[in-house]
Design an enzyme around this catalytic site. Sequence first.
Site, PDB file in Angstrom:
ATOM      1  N   ARG A  33      -7.225   8.775   2.595  1.00 28.63           N
ATOM      2  CA  ARG A  33      -8.624   7.908   2.540  1.00 28.63           C
ATOM      3  C   ARG A  33      -9.300   7.557   3.718  1.00 28.63           C
ATOM      4  O   ARG A  33     -10.496   7.833   3.653  1.00 28.63           O
ATOM      5  CB  ARG A  33      -8.005   6.598   1.980  1.00 28.63           C
ATOM      6  CG  ARG A  33      -9.019   5.503   1.767  1.00 28.63           C
ATOM      7  CD  ARG A  33      -8.651   4.057   1.587  1.00 28.63           C
ATOM      8  NE  ARG A  33      -7.741   3.578   2.758  1.00 28.63           N
ATOM      9  CZ  ARG A  33      -8.146   3.030   3.845  1.00 28.63           C
ATOM     10  NH1 ARG A  33      -9.421   2.738   4.020  1.00 28.63           N
ATOM     11  NH2 ARG A  33      -7.148   2.719   4.758  1.00 28.63           N
ATOM     12  N   ARG A  34      -8.683   7.248   4.810  1.00 26.98           N
ATOM     13  CA  ARG A  34      -9.188   6.947   5.794  1.00 26.98           C
ATOM     14  C   ARG A  34     -10.153   8.566   6.571  1.00 26.98           C
ATOM     15  O   ARG A  34     -11.107   8.369   6.856  1.00 26.98           O
ATOM     16  CB  ARG A  34      -8.615   6.535   7.081  1.00 26.98           C
ATOM     17  CG  ARG A  34      -7.954   5.170   6.896  1.00 26.98           C
ATOM     18  CD  ARG A  34      -7.096   4.587   8.019  1.00 26.98           C
ATOM     19  NE  ARG A  34      -6.685   3.162   7.737  1.00 26.98           N
ATOM     20  CZ  ARG A  34      -5.446   2.918   8.041  1.00 26.98           C
ATOM     21  NH1 ARG A  34      -4.698   3.702   8.398  1.00 26.98           N
ATOM     22  NH2 ARG A  34      -5.131   1.579   8.034  1.00 26.98           N
TER      23      ARG A  34
ATOM     24  N   LYS B  77       0.673  -1.250  -0.058  1.00 26.74           N
ATOM     25  CA  LYS B  77       0.087  -0.068   0.080  1.00 26.74           C
ATOM     26  C   LYS B  77       0.998   1.364   0.069  1.00 26.74           C
ATOM     27  O   LYS B  77       0.385   2.161  -0.279  1.00 26.74           O
ATOM     28  CB  LYS B  77      -1.040  -0.018   1.334  1.00 26.74           C
ATOM     29  CG  LYS B  77      -0.404   0.155   2.465  1.00 26.74           C
ATOM     30  CD  LYS B  77      -1.429   0.053   3.664  1.00 26.74           C
ATOM     31  CE  LYS B  77      -1.119   0.481   5.069  1.00 26.74           C
ATOM     32  NZ  LYS B  77      -0.224   1.687   5.077  1.00 26.74           N
ATOM     33  N   ASP B  78       2.139   1.378   0.375  1.00 28.07           N
ATOM     34  CA  ASP B  78       2.979   2.144   0.343  1.00 28.07           C
ATOM     35  C   ASP B  78       3.951   2.545  -0.836  1.00 28.07           C
ATOM     36  O   ASP B  78       4.591   3.260  -1.245  1.00 28.07           O
ATOM     37  CB  ASP B  78       3.970   1.947   1.265  1.00 28.07           C
ATOM     38  CG  ASP B  78       3.395   2.214   2.663  1.00 28.07           C
ATOM     39  OD1 ASP B  78       2.758   2.967   2.874  1.00 28.07           O
ATOM     40  OD2 ASP B  78       4.254   1.742   3.736  1.00 28.07           O
TER      41      ASP B  78
ATOM     42  N   CYS C 294      -0.545   9.897  -2.425  1.00 25.87           N
ATOM     43  CA  CYS C 294      -0.715  10.053  -1.198  1.00 25.87           C
ATOM     44  C   CYS C 294      -1.715  11.408  -0.955  1.00 25.87           C
ATOM     45  O   CYS C 294      -2.343  11.920  -0.061  1.00 25.87           O
ATOM     46  CB  CYS C 294       0.275  10.356  -0.231  1.00 25.87           C
ATOM     47  SG  CYS C 294       0.871   8.736   0.688  1.00 25.87           S
TER      48      CYS C 294
ATOM     49  N   ARG D 217       0.750  10.724  12.467  1.00 25.90           N
ATOM     50  CA  ARG D 217       1.942   9.882  11.496  1.00 25.90           C
ATOM     51  C   ARG D 217       2.513   9.024  12.710  1.00 25.90           C
ATOM     52  O   ARG D 217       2.702   9.461  14.090  1.00 25.90           O
ATOM     53  CB  ARG D 217       2.686  10.770  10.731  1.00 25.90           C
ATOM     54  CG  ARG D 217       2.168  11.152   9.437  1.00 25.90           C
ATOM     55  CD  ARG D 217       2.971  11.792   8.311  1.00 25.90           C
ATOM     56  NE  ARG D 217       4.016  10.811   8.071  1.00 25.90           N
ATOM     57  CZ  ARG D 217       5.279  10.939   7.872  1.00 25.90           C
ATOM     58  NH1 ARG D 217       5.707  12.106   7.921  1.00 25.90           N
ATOM     59  NH2 ARG D 217       6.226  10.058   7.561  1.00 25.90           N
TER      60      ARG D 217
ATOM     61  N   ARG E 220       1.824   5.630  17.418  1.00 26.83           N
ATOM     62  CA  ARG E 220       0.235   5.896  17.358  1.00 26.83           C
ATOM     63  C   ARG E 220      -0.514   5.589  18.406  1.00 26.83           C
ATOM     64  O   ARG E 220      -1.138   6.314  19.052  1.00 26.83           O
ATOM     65  CB  ARG E 220      -0.322   5.396  15.809  1.00 26.83           C
ATOM     66  CG  ARG E 220       0.194   6.093  14.743  1.00 26.83           C
ATOM     67  CD  ARG E 220      -0.592   5.343  13.459  1.00 26.83           C
ATOM     68  NE  ARG E 220       0.068   5.636  12.136  1.00 26.83           N
ATOM     69  CZ  ARG E 220      -0.203   5.291  11.064  1.00 26.83           C
ATOM     70  NH1 ARG E 220      -1.337   4.956  10.659  1.00 26.83           N
ATOM     71  NH2 ARG E 220       0.659   5.307  10.178  1.00 26.83           N
TER      72      ARG E 220
END
Length: 310
Positions: free
Chosen positions: A135-136, A87-88, A246, A153, A159
């Site tokens: 997206r989130r 996904k990165d 992104c 981040r 987190r």
Amino acid sequence: MPDVTRPLKIGTRGSPLALAQAFETRTRLMAAHGLPEDACEIVIIKTTGDRVLDRPLKEIGGKGLFTKEIEEALLAGDIDIAVHSMKDMPVAQPDGLTLDCYLPREDVRDAFVSPSAGSLADLPEGAVVGSSSLRRRAQLANRRPDLRIVEFRGNVQTRLKKLEDGVASATFLAMAGLNRLGMTGVARGPISVEEMLPAVAQGAIGIERRLADSRAAELLAAIHDRTTGERLAAERAYLATLDGSCETPIAGLAVHDDDGLWLRGEILRPDGSEVIRGERRCGVRDAAEAGADLARDLLGQAPKGFFDWR
């Protein structure tokens, strides 16, 4: 074959999750080829994305910031293969590199993480939610416009510490990462893909190599998961046609069904005020074309000005 005198050098970022993915790759290579542990060397490479944590990714260069230094080391011959969270990964690789090996895909769903609320619906009006994912953030704003969303981040541990410190009441992580770290209990539970469609290629590990390196190609062919490759062929073609980065809230997921593949996708305005969704069903051989076709359809539905904020 690699051995202790000439080990296969596996490049990776240094976060606990990135290391877990590199160790999984090493374990699979050892099992497939009967290699001793010291025939594979883990090489940690710090990327720009790991160093700059006080600004959103879109402000400092996007997804490539997690791969640039690793790919430079690969091209220079300092490492033999590179392990990435798919996904990165940007959809295009630098000249001389290829990405044609995927490990079996983990859980694709997002996880809801909160010390106080049992689910997204339980968050009180005006609660603060942390996320660095466009997206989130857009999906959350669409479903719960009453919530206040702040930048969040850092790796999984960072987190979680921010939640502990009261910076936010909740955040989202990938179930795949929590599973690989043995931290599934951190999540209140997974969020269904119907409620929150995941990022393209979420839960998948990809292994990059030099195009001309036949030794690496042969080693990796033995651990490639065809099913994951078929699903990502559709998802990444969809992302490429959308010119995803992104800077764009994009979600997409392909799954196998009785007739081949079922691909769902959505594009959003960052403030969640508009979502455009679509889907395609196709045979496995048509995965890439179906992905590109779905992207063209969504782009065609987007009203004038939909992307002007970029």
